[in-house]
Scaffold this active site. Structure first.
Site, PDB file in Angstrom:
ATOM      1  CG  HIS A 206      -0.428   0.108   2.901  1.00 51.45           C
ATOM      2  ND1 HIS A 206       0.743  -0.692   3.026  1.00 51.45           N
ATOM      3  CD2 HIS A 206       0.192   1.378   3.390  1.00 51.45           C
ATOM      4  CE1 HIS A 206       1.075  -0.207   4.245  1.00 51.45           C
ATOM      5  NE2 HIS A 206       0.707   1.307   4.350  1.00 51.45           N
ATOM      6  NE  ARG A 207       5.569   0.819   4.013  1.00 48.79           N
ATOM      7  CZ  ARG A 207       5.369   1.677   4.867  1.00 48.79           C
ATOM      8  NH1 ARG A 207       5.264   2.909   5.418  1.00 48.79           N
ATOM      9  NH2 ARG A 207       5.103   0.987   6.104  1.00 48.79           N
TER      10      ARG A 207
END
Length: 368
Positions: A206-207
């Site tokens: 998700h970064r």
């Protein structure tokens, strides 16, 4: 001692649960309130954790929701200040490195309230990560700095933090894992999904550095799709990743079941469900911090898709490996694991399920 315990985002819940449980053993010493800032408000990302972890319903929910970093931080500060002025705590306990952690620390300190940071001293040296900024701002202000490993102690000492503020207690997230491992093992989720133990991998991603750039995300997904031809990859997809993949037209990499080529996406899972999958996985791919720690204790190889980590102890003694977002390095490490070339690793010192008890002992011995 009147204490406000703050949670805001998914990882905070696993870290705060054992602290609250340990406080309950000393009802004559601690009066504590649980404040949920509402930074994460999706049920699977927050509310289910109170059920899974046996935490009490929050006494106060600020309900700040999403927004830019500035908007979210500002809303938390405004609302948390009202709580502090009304409740007049002697101590605020914050955990982790999310916006709630920093915002509540600054607010409390400006009101003259002492603050304890659980999981202090972690450093990635990557100032492009919002979490790194949150960590630095939080640690410089706190009165109690509870650390997970020797790297964290050394980081704080190098930054000039007095030794009498630093307390090496271990890892509260591991307290939660060890307490719930047996319960997670009884779940039937793997069989329901048609997954054999050691016959699949799990993924979290998700970064911004991995999902906000089309070329980077495409390369990662190409690597994962190639791995998925050899072993199913279960991906409880994060809302941010789903949104960006849709914007970039990359939904074709995803499937809805293990029989279809591609990544098998599911909705975000509850804590016990995901622990069940991870503890039975062949390996884990992630860009999360917490999973690097959990896999170290579980003895599951971890491929961390980041160029750095604030948890180098997991690479020093565990089976965690940093590969960045290079397609070639992701594939190389996955094939090493599939070929049985990765040793199990060791468990770091004091990651034994008793970190929260040590925190409470410090507060008893050195009260505000």
């Amino acid at each position: 001692m009147k204490i406000i315990n703050v949670v805001g985002a998914r990882p905070n819940f696993m870290k705060m649960a054992p602290i609250i449980e340990a406080m309950r053993s000393y009802p004559d010493h601690f009066q504590h309130l649980l404040v949920h800032t509402g930074q994460h408000y999706d049920e699977k990302m927050s509310e289910s954790f109170f059920v899974d972890l046996g935490m009490p319903t929050p006494d106060i929910n600020l309900g700040v929701g999403s927004g830019s970093h500035a908007e979210q931080t500002a809303r938390i500060m405004v609302e948390f200040e009202k709580i502090c002025l009304r409740e007049k705590p002697q101590l605020v306990i914050v955990v982790g490195d999310v916006n709630s952690t920093m915002a509540c620390t600054i607010t409390a300190k400006k009101l003259g309230i002492k603050v304890a940071h659980v999981e202090a001293g972690l450093r990635s040296r990557d100032m492009s990560m919002p979490e790194e900024i949150n960590r630095l701002c939080t640690d410089v202000l706190c009165d109690y700095l509870f650390t997970t490993d020797h790297f964290a102690d050394e980081n704080l000492a190098a930054e000039g933090v007095p030794a009498d503020k630093i307390f090496f207690v271990g890892n509260v997230m591991i307290d939660t894992l060890l307490k719930h491992r047996a319960m997670a093992a009884t779940l039937d989720l793997g069989r329901q999904l048609g997954l054999a133990p050691q016959g699949y991998a799990t993924l979290t991603m998700h970064r911004p550095g991995n999902v906000d750039d089309k070329n980077v995300l495409t390369g990662i997904l190409e690597a994962l799709a190639e791995i998925a031809r050899e072993i199913p990859i279960v991906f409880p997809i994060h809302p941010r990743t789903r949104k960006m993949a849709g914007q970039f037209g990359l939904d074709g990499f995803f499937s809805t079941g293990p029989k279809v080529q591609g990544l098998w996406i599911t909705a975000p899972l509850g804590y016990l469900e995901f622990l069940h999958l991870n503890m039975n996985a062949r390996f884990v791919l992630t860009d999360s911090g917490g999973l690097q720690e959990e896999t170290t204790v579980l003895g599951i190889p971890c491929i961390t898709m980041r160029p750095n980590t604030e948890r180098p102890i997991t690479c020093e003694v565990g089976s965690n490996t940093l590969v960045g977002n290079s397609k070639e390095k992701i594939l190389e490490q996955a094939h090493r694991i599939l070929n049985g070339e990765i040793p199990r690793g060791l468990v770091p010192e004091k990651w034994d399920g008793h970190a929260a008890e040590r925190i409470i002992q410090v507060l008893l011995e050195k009260p505000c």
